[in-house]
Design a protein around this motif. Structure first.
Motif, PDB file in Angstrom:
ATOM      1  N   ALA A   1       6.495 -16.173  19.133  1.00 19.67           N
ATOM      2  CA  ALA A   1       5.095 -15.746  19.204  1.00 19.67           C
ATOM      3  C   ALA A   1       4.210 -16.862  19.740  1.00 19.67           C
ATOM      4  O   ALA A   1       3.292 -16.623  20.530  1.00 19.67           O
ATOM      5  CB  ALA A   1       4.611 -15.305  17.819  1.00 19.67           C
TER       6      ALA A   1
ATOM      7  N   ARG B   1       2.093 -16.594  23.226  1.00 17.91           N
ATOM      8  CA  ARG B   1       0.641 -16.785  23.211  1.00 17.91           C
ATOM      9  C   ARG B   1       0.232 -17.877  24.177  1.00 17.91           C
ATOM     10  O   ARG B   1      -0.749 -17.746  24.917  1.00 17.91           O
ATOM     11  CB  ARG B   1       0.162 -17.113  21.796  1.00 17.91           C
ATOM     12  CG  ARG B   1      -1.365 -17.281  21.707  1.00 17.91           C
ATOM     13  CD  ARG B   1      -1.833 -17.299  20.265  1.00 17.91           C
ATOM     14  NE  ARG B   1      -1.247 -18.405  19.532  1.00 17.91           N
ATOM     15  CZ  ARG B   1      -1.748 -19.647  19.536  1.00 17.91           C
ATOM     16  NH1 ARG B   1      -2.830 -19.925  20.249  1.00 17.91           N
ATOM     17  NH2 ARG B   1      -1.183 -20.601  18.842  1.00 17.91           N
TER      18      ARG B   1
ATOM     19  N   GLU C   1      -3.753 -10.265  17.870  1.00 14.23           N
ATOM     20  CA  GLU C   1      -3.439 -11.700  17.913  1.00 14.23           C
ATOM     21  C   GLU C   1      -2.855 -12.107  19.260  1.00 14.23           C
ATOM     22  O   GLU C   1      -3.120 -13.207  19.753  1.00 14.23           O
ATOM     23  CB  GLU C   1      -2.453 -12.051  16.799  1.00 14.23           C
ATOM     24  CG  GLU C   1      -2.072 -13.517  16.745  1.00 14.23           C
ATOM     25  CD  GLU C   1      -1.092 -13.819  15.631  1.00 14.23           C
ATOM     26  OE1 GLU C   1      -0.191 -14.657  15.859  1.00 14.23           O
ATOM     27  OE2 GLU C   1      -1.210 -13.231  14.541  1.00 14.23           O
ATOM     28  N   LEU C   2      -2.074 -11.228  19.864  1.00 13.16           N
ATOM     29  CA  LEU C   2      -1.484 -11.489  21.178  1.00 13.16           C
ATOM     30  C   LEU C   2      -2.097 -10.518  22.183  1.00 13.16           C
ATOM     31  O   LEU C   2      -1.870  -9.305  22.115  1.00 13.16           O
ATOM     32  CB  LEU C   2       0.035 -11.315  21.144  1.00 13.16           C
ATOM     33  CG  LEU C   2       0.820 -12.363  20.355  1.00 13.16           C
ATOM     34  CD1 LEU C   2       2.303 -12.021  20.351  1.00 13.16           C
ATOM     35  CD2 LEU C   2       0.591 -13.760  20.910  1.00 13.16           C
TER      36      LEU C   2
ATOM     37  N   ASP D   1       7.877  -8.269  15.248  1.00 14.06           N
ATOM     38  CA  ASP D   1       6.819  -9.259  15.046  1.00 14.06           C
ATOM     39  C   ASP D   1       5.842  -9.279  16.218  1.00 14.06           C
ATOM     40  O   ASP D   1       4.618  -9.317  16.018  1.00 14.06           O
ATOM     41  CB  ASP D   1       7.440 -10.644  14.853  1.00 14.06           C
ATOM     42  CG  ASP D   1       6.401 -11.708  14.572  1.00 14.06           C
ATOM     43  OD1 ASP D   1       5.812 -11.693  13.485  1.00 14.06           O
ATOM     44  OD2 ASP D   1       6.155 -12.547  15.466  1.00 14.06           O
TER      45      ASP D   1
ATOM     46  N   ARG E   1       8.138 -17.026  14.629  1.00 10.57           N
ATOM     47  CA  ARG E   1       6.915 -17.801  14.864  1.00 10.57           C
ATOM     48  C   ARG E   1       6.998 -18.637  16.134  1.00 10.57           C
ATOM     49  O   ARG E   1       5.998 -18.828  16.827  1.00 10.57           O
ATOM     50  CB  ARG E   1       6.576 -18.668  13.655  1.00 10.57           C
ATOM     51  CG  ARG E   1       7.531 -19.775  13.289  1.00 10.57           C
ATOM     52  CD  ARG E   1       6.979 -20.576  12.107  1.00 10.57           C
ATOM     53  NE  ARG E   1       7.805 -21.714  11.737  1.00 10.57           N
ATOM     54  CZ  ARG E   1       8.645 -21.715  10.707  1.00 10.57           C
ATOM     55  NH1 ARG E   1       8.786 -20.621   9.958  1.00 10.57           N
ATOM     56  NH2 ARG E   1       9.359 -22.794  10.426  1.00 10.57           N
TER      57      ARG E   1
ATOM     58  N   TYR F   1       3.662  -6.222  16.132  1.00 10.29           N
ATOM     59  CA  TYR F   1       2.655  -6.343  15.060  1.00 10.29           C
ATOM     60  C   TYR F   1       1.507  -7.246  15.504  1.00 10.29           C
ATOM     61  O   TYR F   1       0.333  -6.903  15.344  1.00 10.29           O
ATOM     62  CB  TYR F   1       3.296  -6.903  13.793  1.00 10.29           C
ATOM     63  CG  TYR F   1       2.296  -7.269  12.726  1.00 10.29           C
ATOM     64  CD1 TYR F   1       1.665  -6.290  11.970  1.00 10.29           C
ATOM     65  CD2 TYR F   1       1.962  -8.609  12.494  1.00 10.29           C
ATOM     66  CE1 TYR F   1       0.733  -6.628  10.995  1.00 10.29           C
ATOM     67  CE2 TYR F   1       1.030  -8.944  11.534  1.00 10.29           C
ATOM     68  CZ  TYR F   1       0.423  -7.951  10.787  1.00 10.29           C
ATOM     69  OH  TYR F   1      -0.514  -8.299   9.838  1.00 10.29           O
ATOM     70  N   ARG F   2       1.840  -8.388  16.077  1.00 12.84           N
ATOM     71  CA  ARG F   2       0.792  -9.323  16.524  1.00 12.84           C
ATOM     72  C   ARG F   2      -0.047  -8.710  17.647  1.00 12.84           C
ATOM     73  O   ARG F   2      -1.242  -8.996  17.756  1.00 12.84           O
ATOM     74  CB  ARG F   2       1.432 -10.643  16.966  1.00 12.84           C
ATOM     75  CG  ARG F   2       2.097 -11.417  15.832  1.00 12.84           C
ATOM     76  CD  ARG F   2       2.797 -12.666  16.354  1.00 12.84           C
ATOM     77  NE  ARG F   2       3.668 -13.294  15.381  1.00 12.84           N
ATOM     78  CZ  ARG F   2       3.309 -14.290  14.570  1.00 12.84           C
ATOM     79  NH1 ARG F   2       2.081 -14.772  14.627  1.00 12.84           N
ATOM     80  NH2 ARG F   2       4.168 -14.808  13.714  1.00 12.84           N
ATOM     81  N   TRP F   3       0.587  -7.890  18.492  1.00 11.79           N
ATOM     82  CA  TRP F   3      -0.170  -7.188  19.523  1.00 11.79           C
ATOM     83  C   TRP F   3      -1.137  -6.185  18.896  1.00 11.79           C
ATOM     84  O   TRP F   3      -2.311  -6.118  19.276  1.00 11.79           O
ATOM     85  CB  TRP F   3       0.796  -6.476  20.475  1.00 11.79           C
ATOM     86  CG  TRP F   3       0.161  -5.384  21.268  1.00 11.79           C
ATOM     87  CD1 TRP F   3      -0.822  -5.505  22.213  1.00 11.79           C
ATOM     88  CD2 TRP F   3       0.447  -3.985  21.175  1.00 11.79           C
ATOM     89  NE1 TRP F   3      -1.164  -4.264  22.716  1.00 11.79           N
ATOM     90  CE2 TRP F   3      -0.395  -3.318  22.098  1.00 11.79           C
ATOM     91  CE3 TRP F   3       1.350  -3.229  20.412  1.00 11.79           C
ATOM     92  CZ2 TRP F   3      -0.372  -1.935  22.259  1.00 11.79           C
ATOM     93  CZ3 TRP F   3       1.377  -1.857  20.578  1.00 11.79           C
ATOM     94  CH2 TRP F   3       0.520  -1.229  21.492  1.00 11.79           C
TER      95      TRP F   3
END
Length: 289
Positions: A266, A270, A115-116, A106, A263, A109-111
């Protein structure tokens, strides 16, 4: 008009007294800087003041080291603990993982989707690479450092060597199911985030979802916190819960728990990357967006 090319984040904490906000705002204004966002909190129980300010130059550019030098006299006069950072320079993050890889996948993916905002410094795992064969590591350095009860000290020495040599700014225990020693926890104080698969402080230790099932709870949760030498007692950053019913089995709780863990971790990462967390003793002040 304000420049859109540069933004800086100032965070500070100090003993509360009149004039702090005026001193900060006055200094930024006199330095030709424009405040874009400001959040503050006065802890009346500890008489401590906390603040986060986002600002940019009114015109032209600015150098972060010059900004730090300019603000230093204000901070010294008011006895501040403070940071001033250019968020366009991403922090380097080391990810540590054991067998369960859902949080690792996760975060990556967000990186990848932006998003991150971080730069992966590497992945440290106590299981071999094929355990994560369905996770796209995309050339990120992978360090397999197995550990047993008898080799823990030697393995932690290698872990610290990898973290140090990679110049990692933040370490994320993305379901790394090993307890860090007091020595390593001290070295990583304030820059190591753990996700605990339980709504702390309840159901600590092994198989918390099974403990919760035995107790017949109606909510399960996850907790992200900074790592300290006290097991699962570090300052809490983020938490969340999920409703369950009597029909849910332990496997159902584990499945729902994976979503919560992803979540919550993450969100905590963040907040750290965006300089939204200030330590307040055994607690945190989190300036949410």
């Amino acid at each position: 008009m304000s420049s859109l090319s540069q933004r800086f984040v100032l965070t500070l904490a100090c003993a509360n007294r009149p004039g702090i906000v005026a001193a900060v705002a006055g200094h930024l204004s006199n330095a030709g800087l424009n405040i874009l966002d400001a959040q503050q909190y006065d802890d009346t129980q500890t008489d401590r003041f906390f603040m986060r300010v986002v600002f940019d130059p009114v015109s032209g550019g600015a150098d972060v080291e010059e900004l730090k030098s300019g603000f230093a006299p204000v901070a010294e006069r008011l006895g501040m603990t403070w940071t001033l950072r250019d968020p366009s320079e991403p922090r380097r993050v080391m990810l540590m993982v054991s067998r369960f890889d859902h949080c690792l996948a996760d975060l990556l993916y967000r990186w990848r989707i932006g998003e991150l905002p971080f730069e992966p410094a590497g992945v440290i795992a106590n299981h071999p690479a094929h355990t994560y064969s369905h996770v796209d590591l995309g050339g990120i350095p992978f360090h397999h450092l197995p550990v047993t009860r008898d080799t823990k000290l030697e393995q932690e020495a290698k872990v610290w060597e990898v973290i140090r040599d990679s110049k990692a700014d933040l370490v994320v225990l993305a379901r790394y199911m090993q307890v860090l020693s007091d020595g390593l926890a001290a070295k990583l104080a304030g820059r190591c985030i753990n996700i605990h698969h339980s709504f702390l402080p309840g159901f600590k230790g092994a198989k918390p979802y099974h403990q919760a099932h035995v107790r017949g709870v109606k909510l399960i949760g996850a907790t992200a916190h900074y790592v300290t030498s006290d097991l699962d007692e570090g300052p809490i950053i983020a938490q969340d819960v999920e409703p369950i019913t009597h029909r849910d089995t332990p496997d159902d709780l584990v499945r729902k728990g994976r979503d919560i863990e992803r979540r919550v971790l993450a969100r905590a990462v963040r907040h750290h990357l965006e300089d939204r967390i200030l330590l307040n003793g055994s607690k945190t002040v989190v300036f949410a967006d």
